[in-house]
Design an enzyme around this catalytic site. Structure first.
Site, PDB file in Angstrom:
ATOM      1  N   GLU A 128      -2.784 -18.132   1.762  1.00  0.00           N
ATOM      2  CA  GLU A 128      -3.519 -17.144   0.951  1.00  0.00           C
ATOM      3  C   GLU A 128      -4.889 -17.677   0.562  1.00  0.00           C
ATOM      4  OE1 GLU A 128      -2.555 -13.901   1.338  1.00  0.00           O
ATOM      5  OE2 GLU A 128      -0.617 -14.651   0.685  1.00  0.00           O
ATOM      6  N   GLY A 140      -2.315   1.160  -0.276  1.00  0.00           N
ATOM      7  CA  GLY A 140      -2.932   0.412  -1.370  1.00  0.00           C
ATOM      8  C   GLY A 140      -1.997  -0.553  -2.076  1.00  0.00           C
ATOM      9  N   SER A 144      -1.447  -3.445   3.866  1.00  0.00           N
ATOM     10  CA  SER A 144      -2.421  -3.208   4.923  1.00  0.00           C
ATOM     11  C   SER A 144      -2.256  -1.878   5.652  1.00  0.00           C
ATOM     12  CB  SER A 144      -2.395  -4.363   5.926  1.00  0.00           C
ATOM     13  OG  SER A 144      -3.544  -4.323   6.700  1.00  0.00           O
ATOM     14  N   ASP A 169      -5.770  -8.758   8.732  1.00  0.00           N
ATOM     15  CA  ASP A 169      -4.991  -7.520   8.731  1.00  0.00           C
ATOM     16  C   ASP A 169      -5.014  -6.838  10.095  1.00  0.00           C
ATOM     17  OD1 ASP A 169      -4.778  -8.157   6.118  1.00  0.00           O
ATOM     18  OD2 ASP A 169      -5.893  -6.431   5.333  1.00  0.00           O
TER      19      ASP A 169
HETATM   20  P1  ADP Z   1      -3.932  -1.468   1.884  1.00  0.00           P
HETATM   21  O1  ADP Z   1      -4.612  -1.677   3.183  1.00  0.00           O
HETATM   22  O2  ADP Z   1      -3.413  -2.718   1.298  1.00  0.00           O
HETATM   23  O3  ADP Z   1      -2.879  -0.405   1.916  1.00  0.00           O
HETATM   24  P2  ADP Z   1      -6.571  -0.579   1.222  1.00  0.00           P
HETATM   25  O4  ADP Z   1      -7.237  -0.267  -0.063  1.00  0.00           O
HETATM   26  O5  ADP Z   1      -7.185  -1.597   2.094  1.00  0.00           O
HETATM   27  O6  ADP Z   1      -5.053  -0.962   0.864  1.00  0.00           O
HETATM   28  O7  ADP Z   1      -6.436   0.733   2.092  1.00  0.00           O
HETATM   29  C1  ADP Z   1      -5.847   1.895   1.550  1.00  0.00           C
HETATM   30  C2  ADP Z   1      -6.691   3.100   1.916  1.00  0.00           C
HETATM   31  O8  ADP Z   1      -6.644   3.336   3.331  1.00  0.00           O
HETATM   32  C3  ADP Z   1      -6.180   4.381   1.301  1.00  0.00           C
HETATM   33  O9  ADP Z   1      -6.675   4.545  -0.008  1.00  0.00           O
HETATM   34  C4  ADP Z   1      -6.752   5.415   2.254  1.00  0.00           C
HETATM   35  O10 ADP Z   1      -8.121   5.657   1.984  1.00  0.00           O
HETATM   36  C5  ADP Z   1      -6.679   4.710   3.598  1.00  0.00           C
HETATM   37  N1  ADP Z   1      -5.420   5.062   4.302  1.00  0.00           N
HETATM   38  C6  ADP Z   1      -4.482   4.198   4.730  1.00  0.00           C
HETATM   39  N2  ADP Z   1      -3.473   4.845   5.350  1.00  0.00           N
HETATM   40  C7  ADP Z   1      -3.774   6.166   5.318  1.00  0.00           C
HETATM   41  C8  ADP Z   1      -3.124   7.357   5.779  1.00  0.00           C
HETATM   42  N3  ADP Z   1      -1.936   7.323   6.383  1.00  0.00           N
HETATM   43  N4  ADP Z   1      -3.762   8.541   5.557  1.00  0.00           N
HETATM   44  C9  ADP Z   1      -4.945   8.581   4.940  1.00  0.00           C
HETATM   45  N5  ADP Z   1      -5.589   7.491   4.477  1.00  0.00           N
HETATM   46  C10 ADP Z   1      -5.029   6.299   4.657  1.00  0.00           C
HETATM   47 MG    MG Z   2      -6.361  -2.820   3.533  1.00  0.00          MG
END
Ligand code: ADP
Ligand code: MG
Length: 374
Positions: A29, A113, A117, A163
């Site tokens: 990490e 979120g 990832s 990621d």
């Molecule tokens: P993580 O990658 O850890 O889940 P991030 O903040 O990097 O968190 O990414 C999350 C963002 O990616 C969401 O808020 C959205 O904007 C976008 N996202 C991810 N998957 C989807 C999905 N299936 N449909 C729409 N947006 C998505």
């Molecule tokens: Mg992310």
């Protein structure tokens, strides 16, 4: 075996359907931006994208999770969730790949979120489906950098390449050993079930507060330390040289940060060696030491997360650690398969007793990276 997300994808017709997984980092990490090592594996959870070719340069994307449809052309500056999709189109075109217009349908069972990832899972699926429509056979090894570029330069999120590498390159039953300097990768056998073990993912649910400011401060501190020590990156300090390096740093906080990075890189190497030796139980103490280092030296854990780790260990986990950038997110616990329920119950009980919302937990097995569904 088809995943939940695949089953959820609305009926086509589609010219192609691709899926990419979420990931967790087993260990390593805050080593990525220090040119060090990480060891992610892919989750059974994935983001699935179905695509239908259009005869004009226009993209219409519908996401079940976003609950909306967005249309954009090559010159449009897209914001919000669809920027992850538009960013991939942009990055592919920037790299000289003439991807056709398309109607894209997205669904996912990667929690959004939560540090698992979902963003890279979305990017890498969109990239794969568009390249397929275009008939371009771009080697998988070249894709992570392109998807990272979409997220860094188009979406505007300053993430490393882990990621996208995990989403693209992970193999079922393996963890991905990634050298963040050279981008060299190795598949490390990581079959827990054969050894009577399971990996529990506990989503602490802790709100991610102050994450970006704290991240920037850690990153800056590491760069300053490397400069003082006269090395390109902290990766270049090995454990044998650590005591001497620490003596050259006046700042107490900086000494702690450096100690985390240098010892964490070594823990990744030790974890790879233990897995190669075929004894996954040996990685438990390394996971727990990693957590202590993040808590005491890098200072990126929060009470919710520490409570989960302590409770999991007390209930018999072989090892437990926070995974991801910190200040919340998920905990990984390595447990005997027949103790999963007990550990999960103990974690929920301890969290409730400490006044936190009892966290959700699920068992994961290392899954496959980007793959064609049909
Ligand atoms: P993580 O990658 O850890 O889940 P991030 O903040 O990097 O968190 O990414 C999350 C963002 O990616 C969401 O808020 C959205 O904007 C976008 N996202 C991810 N998957 C989807 C999905 N299936 N449909 C729409 N947006 C998505
Ligand atoms: Mg992310």
């Amino acid at each position: 075996m088809s995943s939940t997300a695949e089953q959820r994808l609305p009926d086509g017709p589609y010219d192609a359907v691709w899926a990419s997984p979420g990931r967790v980092n087993l260990i390593g990490e805050h080593t990525d931006y220090n040119d060090g090592y990480v060891l992610p594996f892919a989750l059974p959870h994935s983001t699935v994208v179905g695509a239908r070719r259009l005869d004009r340069p226009e993209w219409t994307v519908t996401s079940e999770q976003a609950g909306e449809t967005v249309t954009f052309g090559p010159q449009d500056r897209v914001a919000g969730w669809a920027s992850y999709v538009a960013g991939v189109v942009w990055a592919l075109r920037e790299a000289g790949h003439d991807v056709p217009g398309a109607t894209l349908t997205v669904t996912s069972d990667v929690p959004l979120g939560a540090g698992l990832s979902s963003s890279a899972a979305l990017e890498c699926s969109v990239m794969a489906v568009l390249l397929d429509l275009a008939g371009i056979d771009l080697p998988m090894a070249l894709r992570p950098r392109l998807a990272q570029r979409a997220e860094n330069e188009y979406v505007g999120a300053p993430t490393g390449v882990m990621d996208q590498s995990a989403a693209t390159l992970c193999r079922e039953g393996h963890a991905l050993f990634l050298d963040c300097r050279s981008l060299a990768t190795e598949q490390v056998p990581f079959d827990l079930a054969a050894q009577g073990l399971a990996m529990l993912v506990v989503d602490s649910g802790a709100p991610h507060a102050h994450v970006s400011g704290e991240y920037a401060a850690r990153r800056r501190g590491c760069e300053e330390a490397a400069k003082i020590l006269g090395v390109p990156a902290l990766r270049d300090i090995d454990p044998a040289g650590l005591p001497a390096a620490l003596e050259r740093l006046d700042d107490k906080v900086m000494r702690k940060r450096v100690r985390h990075v240098v010892t964490e890189d070594q823990r990744v190497l030790d974890t790879v060696a233990a897995l190669r030796a075929g004894d996954a139980r040996l990685i438990g103490p390394l996971m727990t030491a990693s957590h202590a280092s993040m808590r005491d030296d890098y200072e990126i854990t929060v009470p919710q997360v520490d409570t989960v780790v302590t409770a999991a260990l007390a209930a018999g986990a072989h090892g437990a650690r926070m995974t991801g950038g910190g200040f919340g997110g998920c905990v990984l616990a390595l447990v005997d398969t027949d103790r999963c329920d007990e550990v999960e119950a103990a974690v929920r009980e301890a969290s409730a007793a400490a006044g936190f919302t009892p966290p959700a937990a699920f068992v994961v097995t290392p899954a496959e990276g980007t793959r064609k569904v049909r």
